[in-house]
Structures are given as structure tokens and as C-alpha cells.
Design a protein around this motif. Structure first.
Motif, PDB file in Angstrom:
ATOM      1  N   ALA A   1      13.512   7.314   2.736  1.00 34.16           N
ATOM      2  CA  ALA A   1      12.223   7.693   2.907  1.00 34.16           C
ATOM      3  C   ALA A   1      11.841   8.128   4.132  1.00 34.16           C
ATOM      4  CB  ALA A   1      11.379   6.682   2.346  1.00 34.16           C
ATOM      5  N   GLY A   2      12.859   8.118   5.333  1.00 33.30           N
ATOM      6  CA  GLY A   2      12.337   8.547   6.491  1.00 33.30           C
ATOM      7  C   GLY A   2      12.009   7.340   7.431  1.00 33.30           C
ATOM      8  N   HIS A   3      11.573   6.290   6.903  1.00 28.44           N
ATOM      9  CA  HIS A   3      11.364   5.257   8.106  1.00 28.44           C
ATOM     10  C   HIS A   3      12.785   4.834   8.629  1.00 28.44           C
ATOM     11  CE1 HIS A   3       7.526   5.029   5.730  1.00 28.44           C
ATOM     12  NE2 HIS A   3       8.325   5.214   4.764  1.00 28.44           N
TER      13      HIS A   3
ATOM     14  N   LEU B   1       0.887  -1.151   0.101  1.00 28.54           N
ATOM     15  CA  LEU B   1      -0.099  -0.075  -0.013  1.00 28.54           C
ATOM     16  C   LEU B   1       0.868   1.231  -0.145  1.00 28.54           C
ATOM     17  CD1 LEU B   1       0.780   0.107   3.048  1.00 28.54           C
ATOM     18  CD2 LEU B   1      -1.594  -0.357   3.818  1.00 28.54           C
ATOM     19  N   LEU B   2       2.171   1.020  -0.523  1.00 32.11           N
ATOM     20  CA  LEU B   2       2.929   2.226  -0.474  1.00 32.11           C
ATOM     21  C   LEU B   2       2.865   2.964  -1.938  1.00 32.11           C
ATOM     22  CD1 LEU B   2       5.983  -0.167   0.770  1.00 32.11           C
ATOM     23  CD2 LEU B   2       4.661   1.632   2.035  1.00 32.11           C
ATOM     24  N   SER B   3       2.296   4.002  -1.486  1.00 34.52           N
ATOM     25  CA  SER B   3       2.299   4.943  -2.858  1.00 34.52           C
ATOM     26  C   SER B   3       3.057   6.331  -2.778  1.00 34.52           C
ATOM     27  CB  SER B   3       0.983   5.443  -2.989  1.00 34.52           C
ATOM     28  OG  SER B   3       0.293   6.139  -2.067  1.00 34.52           O
ATOM     29  N   GLY B   4       2.744   7.325  -3.633  1.00 28.95           N
ATOM     30  CA  GLY B   4       3.899   8.261  -3.653  1.00 28.95           C
ATOM     31  C   GLY B   4       5.293   8.213  -3.652  1.00 28.95           C
ATOM     32  N   GLY B   5       6.087   8.867  -2.733  1.00 28.30           N
ATOM     33  CA  GLY B   5       7.524   8.599  -2.682  1.00 28.30           C
ATOM     34  C   GLY B   5       7.959   7.530  -2.135  1.00 28.30           C
ATOM     35  N   ASP B   6       7.190   6.913  -0.959  1.00 26.91           N
ATOM     36  CA  ASP B   6       7.311   5.553  -0.621  1.00 26.91           C
ATOM     37  C   ASP B   6       7.298   4.464  -1.778  1.00 26.91           C
ATOM     38  OD1 ASP B   6       7.562   6.447   1.881  1.00 26.91           O
ATOM     39  OD2 ASP B   6       6.131   5.597   2.780  1.00 26.91           O
TER      40      ASP B   6
ATOM     41  N   LEU C   1       6.670  20.935  13.549  1.00 33.91           N
ATOM     42  CA  LEU C   1       5.525  19.970  12.869  1.00 33.91           C
ATOM     43  C   LEU C   1       5.439  18.676  13.580  1.00 33.91           C
ATOM     44  CD1 LEU C   1       3.637  19.477  10.525  1.00 33.91           C
ATOM     45  CD2 LEU C   1       5.679  18.575   9.445  1.00 33.91           C
ATOM     46  N   PHE C   2       4.030  18.331  13.968  1.00 31.90           N
ATOM     47  CA  PHE C   2       4.117  17.049  14.324  1.00 31.90           C
ATOM     48  C   PHE C   2       3.599  15.990  13.223  1.00 31.90           C
ATOM     49  CE2 PHE C   2       2.804  18.345  18.925  1.00 31.90           C
ATOM     50  CZ  PHE C   2       3.928  18.180  19.333  1.00 31.90           C
ATOM     51  N   SER C   3       4.157  15.220  13.008  1.00 32.15           N
ATOM     52  CA  SER C   3       3.613  14.364  11.532  1.00 32.15           C
ATOM     53  C   SER C   3       4.538  13.025  11.808  1.00 32.15           C
ATOM     54  CB  SER C   3       3.800  15.090  10.427  1.00 32.15           C
ATOM     55  OG  SER C   3       3.089  14.176   9.401  1.00 32.15           O
ATOM     56  N   GLY C   4       4.438  11.889  10.673  1.00 31.65           N
ATOM     57  CA  GLY C   4       5.146  11.007  10.728  1.00 31.65           C
ATOM     58  C   GLY C   4       6.517  11.126   9.841  1.00 31.65           C
ATOM     59  N   VAL C   5       7.412  10.136  10.014  1.00 35.29           N
ATOM     60  CA  VAL C   5       8.633  10.278   9.420  1.00 35.29           C
ATOM     61  C   VAL C   5       8.470  10.296   7.876  1.00 35.29           C
ATOM     62  CG1 VAL C   5       9.702   9.050  11.224  1.00 35.29           C
ATOM     63  CG2 VAL C   5       8.869   7.802   9.645  1.00 35.29           C
ATOM     64  N   TRP C   6       7.411   9.923   7.567  1.00 34.47           N
ATOM     65  CA  TRP C   6       7.098   9.700   6.048  1.00 34.47           C
ATOM     66  C   TRP C   6       7.063  11.174   5.182  1.00 34.47           C
ATOM     67  CZ3 TRP C   6       3.901   7.678   9.416  1.00 34.47           C
ATOM     68  CH2 TRP C   6       2.628   8.406   9.894  1.00 34.47           C
TER      69      TRP C   6
END
Lengths: 446, 309
Positions: A359-361, A53-58, A288-293
Motif C-alpha cells: 500500500a506504499g507505507h 482509521l484505515l479506509s479505502g485501499g489501506d 507530485l508531492f504527496s504521501g506514500v499512500w
């Protein structure tokens, strides 16, 4: 070792044609599909179907990784099927697995595996075979490895952990006087200290100190809530047949603090996460609070930034995270060659997963993050400690990333954030909803 | 035709073919023509309908587990499930809110265009064009328009010093916002039906009316609207059925929120079956919803039948 194994010829094309025929001719062409799986000429290429289910940059990073693995192994052809994140992906994967004709390997969120494994939708990994491919307990952080187990069997092997973290704009932080000499943010260990820091940054940007968004986004809402909730050292236990066990004071305090953050000065009153990302990427806020992605987005935005775990404001260091994890969706008649190929594919991909860190993960496979090359990745190395602190969703058949659980949370809590509902009323309506679910039999196993 | 052919066959037996050349073959050809539709209809309508009734009496799970016959337990649970009733009420509320403007405004637009405004094609095109868009496109556009921070509507309100409104997140406004989107999106179809009907009203009636000295309002209420009666009946039926089936735009714009205030019946069926794994329960809700639709349709037919009688 497996180089000379007999595999099918270029099945993917034939399979696709058969698939098209099946579509055109309704169900009548279906028997043609089963004919393909048994084929086995001696070209030596094994075809592996792989859903994620990895779309975009991932998605791009994953495609690159898959191509690398294919090249490295030489005898593997991977058919990727990419489906939209969330319910669309999980319903399709569940139905494929329920029918016993699932893909050979797939990615799931580790938090969803708990719900699926007992229902027979997944086949367990064989620990001995994994060890043969250098995947063992000591190649993962304990919290991540253990998450893969249900009823003593390993159902998922993590590719990464992707925590919910804090990005900060180093320039804004410097101007606001909240940047320590080592280039990190000054330490904040109480809710008020954190508010003060954000307000200092707000003075610099003139807009907001912190960017975050929650409108129509149960995932964002839940991730921040659960971070603060777990920082209280609190637990949430959801067992079918019993009411939810939780720490109400911790929950209310977390929610109250979240409403304090979205006061219109510290952070926007009513913003969705895309606004938040745009705001931070435009230099209009300091945090910014968000995910590493979101790492790639920020790198592309060209702002000076760094990242860290969300500061411990309520006593106990805790981070909300989930993992992309490899699973073997249930097949009625698994092909031994393909099963083995799936192990080999996963093992090779894990060993190459330094690229996934781009990708940040945080790669889950320890030899990758213990490699000095990982320390050179900035800011990834600055939040790598998150892997020791991560907390997955409380296990239950209905929880996890992209589940209805997060929607229930949104239903109950969005009104709290917008100011129409009290935290007490919002949280108790959430718990009432959860208790209704817990009072019914678990439909995965029935 | 089928009956005749069968009679012929049973009467004359094997000689039918020679004594009535072409007839059985014609029958066969007839069946051949409806076979593609018939097979699809059986496979994708009849079988699922009856299979669904069966499922609604079991605890079948999407995962393949369950499948035991549990009697009417699903129906009993559904009737006591506040979320189900809420989703039904939301659907009815949406239907009322959307059907009225979708009929009245469509008629008004059609009347305006039919008065002979210059550039008819432009009006027709601009009222009908949104209807051609996919629901995803419509939802995306309107989610941006409604965006509390960057949206057009709040920007306009901002010029007059009005605070930002959370269109899709306020429990009191969300359904209304979705309805506005739906009206904009689907009005073109009703508009076109009305416009076609208007252009079919014979000019002689208008001539007679004007000879008798009827003004424009009198003409509208005594000729135009009565003449549109059958069209109005049809538009209302189609609209009621379309509105009761609402799912796409709500799912995409609010996901059923805030706090379940826009969750429609179809969405609840989808959620209980596909993301909640409970196929049996989900089937039961869909049959309850089916009964609701039948009731609405019967009432509707009664009313129109009485009117035309």
C-alpha cells in the motif's frame, strides 16, 4: 504457547446483539454489555476488538492482513471497527478510553500518542512481554521506536512510517532530459535547481511541472512546509506554559519557496490535492508531492512512474512523516487473556507487514524491510531511506495528524499561498494562535 | 385533568377508585403515553442541560482528567477569547445573510408558483427537492461546483474570460458561498409553508378586491402579504433558529476556514470540547451562545407580539 487458553465463545455476535438492544432500549440495556466480557466457555477462540482509521485501499489491505493473522493463529477472532480518518476517529477513541471501555487494540498516528499518553487514555506496552513476541528496540529504526515513548514508557508500537514523498513520471522526466542514466531524477540540491527541473517538465506536459494541492487541506500544507522547514535544520519546540520556539527565517524562507512553486506554471495556483493527484495520474505533470499512500492510485492509473524522497533543497536531508502505530487504549479492567492476545495479534501482523508495503507505507518492523523480498518492491525500495530521515510533528497535546493544529496552520497559511497575505504575517498569526494554546493548561492532564 | 384526578385522590382517599371508576387509571394511562417521550426528554435534554451548566464551572477534560470546580473562570476566559467572539459574530452574520433571502426568495417563488403557472407540480418539486438531500450530499455537490480548477462556476466564468475565483478559500467570499448553498438547499421548506398559506387565502377577498378595481400589485400588497403575516412571523422564527444553529454545511465545505472566517459558534463549541478536550470551557461557550439565542428570540417575540396586538 497460548493456544489452549480459555476464551469466550463467539462473543462478537452476542455482543453485537447486546449492542443493538442497548441502542433500541436506550441506556437500560447497558448492563447487558458488561455481562459479555466475563463470559468464558471453552471453545478456545479469543475475540479482540480492534479500531482503526484505515479506509479505502489501506482498509482493504488491512482487512486482508487481519484475515491472514486470524488464519495463522487459529484461535483469534478480530472485530474490526473502521472509523473516518481525523477528528471523528480520535474523538470516539478518546471517549471510549476515557470511559475505560475501549477496544482491546487500536491504531493511532504516532504523532498523536504524545498528546494522549500523559492523560491516561492509553495503557503502556510491557517491554518484557513484547520481547517474548520478538518485538524489541533493535527491530525498529531508532527514530520510529523512540517516538513511541512518553515519560519513559512505551505507549505505541509503529506498524509503518508513511512519509511525504515525491512521485515522478519517468516518461515526462526522460523527455524533459532530467532523467539520469540510472533511471533516477537528476540531483537537485538548491531551490532554484528544483524549479528549473520542474519547468523543464512543464515544457513537456504543457500544463504543470509539479502537482500538489493545499486548498482546504491543512495536512498537505503542513507536510510540505515542515519538510522544507526541517531541511533548514530548524527545530520547533512547543511546551505548555512557554511561547513556541522556532526559527523564523527558516519558516519564512520555506513559505516563500512554497508560494514560488504555486505560480501557475510550476504548479497550479489554487488546487486541492485531488486535482493534483488527478493531474499527475493523467500524465499532465512530471512531479507530485504527496504521501506514500497514493502509490496504489498511481499504479492503477497505469502511468510510468517512480518515487523518491523530496530532494534536499535547503541543506539538511529531512522528510516529514507519521506512523500508524498500535496502542492499547485505556481499559479499567483489562482481561489478561485479551491483553496477551493483543500482543500476539500485533506481533504476527508486524511480521506479515510486507503486504502493508504494497500500500506504499514503509513497514516499521525491520526484519520485514531487511528481507530481500522488500528490495524487489519498486518503487517502495527507492524511498525506503526516508525511514532514517523522518520527522514527526513537534510534540504537543494539540499536534499530530488530523489534529486542530493542522487546521490552525491552514487558517493562517492558505492566504499566503493564495497571495493575499505575506508569509511573515501568515506565519506570525499561526504562531500567535499556537502561543494562545500553549498559554493555557494542557487539558489532557489539567 | 391531572389536577382534578389528584384532588379526587386526596379528597376521597382509597375510595377514589370505586367512586370515580376509570379516573386514576386514565391518569396512569396518560402518564404511560407520555412516558417514552418523557424519559427520553429527561435523559437527553434535561439531564444534559443541567449537567452542562455544572460542567461549565469545572475544568473537566474529555480525557476524564480535571473536574475541579473553578468558579466562573471558564466564562471569564470565554468572554476574553477573540476566537469565541469571532465565531459568534460569524454565526450572527450567517444568520442575517441567510435569513433575508430565505424569507424573501421563498415568498417570491411561492407567489410565482401560485400565479397558476402550468406544471405546478414540477415547480413545487424542483424548489423543494434540494431540501430532502442530506447535508453531506449538498456539501459535496457544492464543493465540486465551487472547485477553483474543475468547478462549474469557474468554467462558466472562464467562457467570459474571467479568472478563476476561489469561492470557498477567499475570506471575503467563503461565507457568501456557503450562504448561497444554504439558500439553495433549504429554501424549499419556507417555500412550501408560504405556498400552503397562499392557497388558504379566501378567494372572496380577491374577488372583492378586483370588484373594487385593485390591480395585481395593489392586491399583492394589500391582501396577499398582510394575509401571510402570521406565516411570515413563523417562517422568520424558524429560520432564525435554524440559521443560528448552523454547523453541518460549514464544517463540511470549509471546515471553518479560511482563517476562521466561516467558523460558527457550534463548530467552536465542538472544537473546544471534542478535539480540544476542554469540556468545561466548551460548556461555558455553549451557555453563552444559549443566552445569545434567548436574546434573539425575545426580541423576535416582542416584535411579532407588537405587530399582532
Amino acid at each position: 504457547m497460548t493456544r489452549s487458553r480459555p476464551g469466550g465463545p463467539a462473543l462478537s455476535r452476542r455482543r453485537m446483539l447486546a449492542g443493538t438492544a442497548a441502542l433500541l432500549g436506550g441506556a437500560f440495556a447497558a448492563p447487558a454489555l458488561t455481562g459479555c466480557t466475563a463470559a468464558g466457555a471453552a471453545s478456545g477462540i479469543t475475540n479482540l476488538s480492534y479500531w482503526h482509521l484505515l479506509s479505502g485501499g489501506d482498509g482493504i489491505t488491512m482487512a486482508t492482513l487481519v484475515a491472514e493473522v486470524e488464519k495463522e493463529l487459529g484461535d483469534l477472532a478480530v472485530d474490526q471497527t473502521v472509523l473516518a480518518w481525523g477528528a471523528p476517529y480520535y474523538t470516539k477513541l478518546a471517549m471510549a478510553a476515557a470511559g475505560g471501555r475501549a477496544p482491546d487494540i487500536a491504531i493511532m498516528h504516532a504523532s498523536r500518542v504524545t498528546g494522549w499518553a500523559p492523560g491516561g487514555l492509553l495503557d503502556p506496552w510491557d517491554l518484557d512481554l513484547l520481547a517474548e513476541f520478538d518485538i524489541t528496540e533493535d527491530t525498529f529504526k531508532p527514530r520510529i521506536w523512540e517516538k513511541g515513548f512518553t515519560d519513559g514508557k512505551l505507549y505505541s508500537v509503529a506498524l509503518d512510517s508513511h512519509p511525504f514523498i515525491m512521485f515522478f513520471n519517468t516518461e515526462v522526466a526522460d523527455d524533459a532530459g532530467v532523467l539520469a542514466s540510472d533511471g533516477k531524477l537528476i540531483e537537485t540540491s538548491t531551490p532554484d535547481e528544483f524549479l528549473d527541473m520542474a519547468l523543464e517538465m512543464q515544457k513537456v506536459t504543457g500544463q504543470h511541472g509539479l502537482s500538489w494541492g493545499y486548498l482546504n487541506d491543512g495536512a498537505q500544507l503542513w507536510r510540505l512546509f515542515y519538510t522544507f522547514y526541517k531541511q533548514h535544520g530548524a527545530d520547533m519546540v512547543l511546551e505548555t506554559g512557554k511561547p513556541a520556539q522556532f526559527d523564523e527565517d527558516a519558516a519564512i524562507e520555506s513559505l516563500e519557496y512554497m508560494t514560488k512553486l504555486v505560480d501557475g506554471t510550476v504548479a497550479a495556483k489554487n488546487s486541492d490535492i485531488n486535482n493534483g493527484i488527478a493531474e499527475f495520474a493523467g500524465g499532465k505533470s512530471g512531479l507530485l508531492f504527496s504521501g506514500v499512500w497514493e502509490l496504489r492510485t498511481m499504479q492503477d492509473a497505469g502511468i510510468p512512474f517512480d518515487a523518491t524522497t523530496i530532494p534536499t533543497l535547503f541543506g539538511t536531508p529531512a522528510v516529514y512523516a507519521d506512523s500508524h502505530a498500535f496502542v492499547l487504549p485505556h481499559q479499567s479492567n483489562p482481561d489478561e487473556t485479551k491483553r496477551r492476545a493483543a500482543y500476539e495479534f500485533m506481533s504476527t501482523l508486524l511480521k506479515d507487514s510486507i503486504e502493508w508495503a504494497g500500500a506504499g507505507h514503509i513497514p516499521a518492523y525491520l526484519p520485514v524491510i531487511e528481507d530481500p523480498a522488500y528490495d524487489d518492491l519498486i518503487p517502495q525500495a527507492h524511498y525506503a531511506n526516508a525511514a532514517d530521515l523522518i520527522n514527526y510533528d513537534p510534540p504537543a497535546w494539540f499536534t499530530g495528524s488530523g489534529s486542530d493544529f493542522q487546521n490552525y496552520f491552514l487558517d493562517a497559511i492558505q492566504g499566503v499561498m493564495l497571495g493575499g497575505t505575506t508569509p511573515e504575517a501568515g506565519f506570525s498569526s499561526f504562531i500567535a494562535r499556537i502561543n494562545t494554546l500553549l498559554s493555557k493548561p494542557n487539558p489532557v492532564t489539567v | 385533568m391531572t389536577a382534578t384526578a389528584q384532588n379526587v385522590l386526596s379528597d376521597t382517599g382509597a375510595t377514589a377508585r370505586s367512586s370515580h371508576p376509570g379516573k386514576p387509571r386514565e391518569t396512569l394511562t396518560g402518564w404511560g403515553f407520555i412516558a417514552p417521550f418523557g424519559i427520553l426528554f429527561i435523559l437527553f435534554m434535561l439531564v444534559p442541560i443541567f449537567w452542562g451548566i455544572y460542567l461549565s464551572f469545572t475544568n473537566q477534560s474529555l480525557t476524564g482528567a480535571g473536574g475541579d470546580f473553578i468558579g466562573v473562570a471558564n466564562y471569564a476566559e470565554a468572554l476574553g477569547d477573540p476566537d469565541m467572539w469571532r465565531s459568534m459574530l460569524n454565526t450572527v452574520w450567517f444568520t442575517i445573510l441567510s435569513t433575508v433571502p430565505l424569507v424573501v426568495i421563498a415568498l417570491a417563488l411561492a407567489l410565482l408558483v401560485n400565479t397558476g403557472l402550468p406544471g405546478q407540480w414540477l415547480w413545487r418539486l424542483s424548489f423543494f427537492m434540494p431540501y430532502l438531500l442530506a447535508s453531506t450530499v449538498v456539501s459535496l455537490i457544492w464543493v465540486w461546483l465551487y472547485n477553483p480548477q474543475l468547478g462549474l462556476f469557474n468554467a462558466i466564468l472562464g467562457w467570459f474570460g474571467v479568472d478563476p475565483v476561489t469561492w470557498l478559500q477567499d475570506p471575503d467570499l467563503a461565507m457568501l458561498s456557503v450562504v448561497v448553498t444554504t439558500v439553495w438547499w433549504t429554501i424549499g421548506f419556507n417555500f412550501l409553508l408560504y405556498l400552503a398559506a397562499l392557497q388558504n387565502i379566501p378567494d372572496t377577498q380577491y374577488e372583492a378586491a378586483s370588484l373594487d378595481g385593485a390591480g395585481p400589485w395593489r392586491t399583492l400588497f394589500s391582501i396577499t402579504i398582510p394575509q401571510l403575516g402570521p406565516t411570515t412571523a413563523m417562517v422568520i422564527v424558524l429560520q432564525l433558529l435554524a440559521s443560528l444553529k448552523v454547523f453541518d454545511q460549514i464544517y463540511q465545505m470549509t471546515g471553518g476556514g479560511p482563517a476562521g472566517t466561516t467558523r460558527s459558534a457550534i463548530q467552536y463549541i465542538f472544537e473546544s470540547g471534542f478535539t480540544g478536550f476542554r469540556f468545561g470551557y466548551s460548556s461555558a461557550i455553549s451557555y453563552i451562545f444559549f443566552i445569545l439565542i434567548i436574546i434573539v428570540s425575545v426580541i423576535q417575540f416582542r416584535i411579532t407580539a407588537r405587530r399582532s396586538a
